[in-house]
Write a protein that holds these residues in place. Sequence first.
Motif, PDB file in Angstrom:
ATOM      1  N   PRO A   1       1.026  -1.310  -0.045  1.00  0.00           N
ATOM      2  CA  PRO A   1       0.069  -0.015   0.105  1.00  0.00           C
ATOM      3  C   PRO A   1       0.682   0.909   0.414  1.00  0.00           C
ATOM      4  CG  PRO A   1       0.207  -0.821   2.481  1.00  0.00           C
ATOM      5  CD  PRO A   1       0.867  -1.448   1.263  1.00  0.00           C
TER       6      PRO A   1
ATOM      7  N   TRP B   1       1.389   5.301   1.439  1.00  0.00           N
ATOM      8  CA  TRP B   1       1.875   5.470   2.703  1.00  0.00           C
ATOM      9  C   TRP B   1       2.141   7.006   3.728  1.00  0.00           C
ATOM     10  CZ3 TRP B   1      -1.722   5.626   7.530  1.00  0.00           C
ATOM     11  CH2 TRP B   1      -0.921   6.340   8.066  1.00  0.00           C
TER      12      TRP B   1
ATOM     13  N   GLN C   1      -2.001   7.404   3.116  1.00  0.00           N
ATOM     14  CA  GLN C   1      -2.757   6.708   1.619  1.00  0.00           C
ATOM     15  C   GLN C   1      -3.001   8.061   0.752  1.00  0.00           C
ATOM     16  OE1 GLN C   1      -6.636   6.411   3.287  1.00  0.00           O
ATOM     17  NE2 GLN C   1      -7.072   8.454   3.416  1.00  0.00           N
ATOM     18  N   ASP C   2      -3.212   7.122  -0.795  1.00  0.00           N
ATOM     19  CA  ASP C   2      -3.327   8.945  -1.745  1.00  0.00           C
ATOM     20  C   ASP C   2      -4.493   8.025  -2.643  1.00  0.00           C
ATOM     21  OD1 ASP C   2      -3.261   9.557  -4.721  1.00  0.00           O
ATOM     22  OD2 ASP C   2      -1.975   8.779  -4.524  1.00  0.00           O
TER      23      ASP C   2
ATOM     24  N   SER D   1      -4.095   5.628  -5.396  1.00  0.00           N
ATOM     25  CA  SER D   1      -3.410   3.973  -5.195  1.00  0.00           C
ATOM     26  C   SER D   1      -3.379   2.596  -4.430  1.00  0.00           C
ATOM     27  CB  SER D   1      -1.313   4.681  -4.345  1.00  0.00           C
ATOM     28  OG  SER D   1      -1.270   5.455  -5.729  1.00  0.00           O
ATOM     29  N   GLN D   2      -2.715   2.182  -4.198  1.00  0.00           N
ATOM     30  CA  GLN D   2      -3.121   0.627  -3.546  1.00  0.00           C
ATOM     31  C   GLN D   2      -3.146   1.527  -1.646  1.00  0.00           C
ATOM     32  OE1 GLN D   2      -3.709  -2.425  -4.131  1.00  0.00           O
ATOM     33  NE2 GLN D   2      -4.266  -2.960  -2.195  1.00  0.00           N
ATOM     34  N   GLN D   3      -4.495   0.993  -1.685  1.00  0.00           N
ATOM     35  CA  GLN D   3      -4.931   1.575  -0.257  1.00  0.00           C
ATOM     36  C   GLN D   3      -4.209   0.174   0.707  1.00  0.00           C
ATOM     37  OE1 GLN D   3      -6.925   4.920   0.388  1.00  0.00           O
ATOM     38  NE2 GLN D   3      -5.866   4.749  -1.094  1.00  0.00           N
ATOM     39  N   MET D   4      -3.953   1.252   2.233  1.00  0.00           N
ATOM     40  CA  MET D   4      -3.753  -0.040   2.671  1.00  0.00           C
ATOM     41  C   MET D   4      -4.903  -0.852   3.187  1.00  0.00           C
ATOM     42  SD  MET D   4      -1.955   0.609   6.437  1.00  0.00           S
ATOM     43  CE  MET D   4      -3.203   2.370   6.841  1.00  0.00           C
ATOM     44  N   GLN D   5      -5.302  -2.055   3.773  1.00  0.00           N
ATOM     45  CA  GLN D   5      -6.556  -2.408   4.096  1.00  0.00           C
ATOM     46  C   GLN D   5      -6.589  -2.899   5.941  1.00  0.00           C
ATOM     47  OE1 GLN D   5      -9.008  -3.398   1.658  1.00  0.00           O
ATOM     48  NE2 GLN D   5      -7.892  -2.402   0.734  1.00  0.00           N
TER      49      GLN D   5
END
Length: 125
Positions: free
Chosen positions: A61, A63, A65-66, A69-73
């Motif tokens: 992800p 970091w 967040q954007d 882009s791939q988000q933190m789950q």
Amino acid sequence: MTASLTATVLGTPDPPALADFYRELLGWVEMTREPGWVRLRAPEQERPGLSFQLEKDHVPPVWPQDPDSQQMQAHLDIQVDDLDREVERAVELGATIESHQPQPDGVRVMRDPHGHLFCLYIPGY
């Protein structure tokens, strides 16, 4: 029916390597090692555990967040007694310290060797 959370599972392109990192970081023991799957647990208890499954196309992800882009789950929170010492030890094991630290004291946002975010923190945070 009673429900119990028994494990957290992290996807990774190399389950044995990531399991080895967390085994050393946490002082946990390995319970299962199969192709594409490794399970750890604390030495004094069966559950909850931490498992690692093969995901060949894992994308770490972004970091902080954007939206594009791939988000933190999810991330792991790991309590430690001495933050500076444990951050140093995690880095020696292959972790990196994130440049974005939303809390100035008591917590460090880090990445494991495969890009998963985790926080080391001292009691009270």
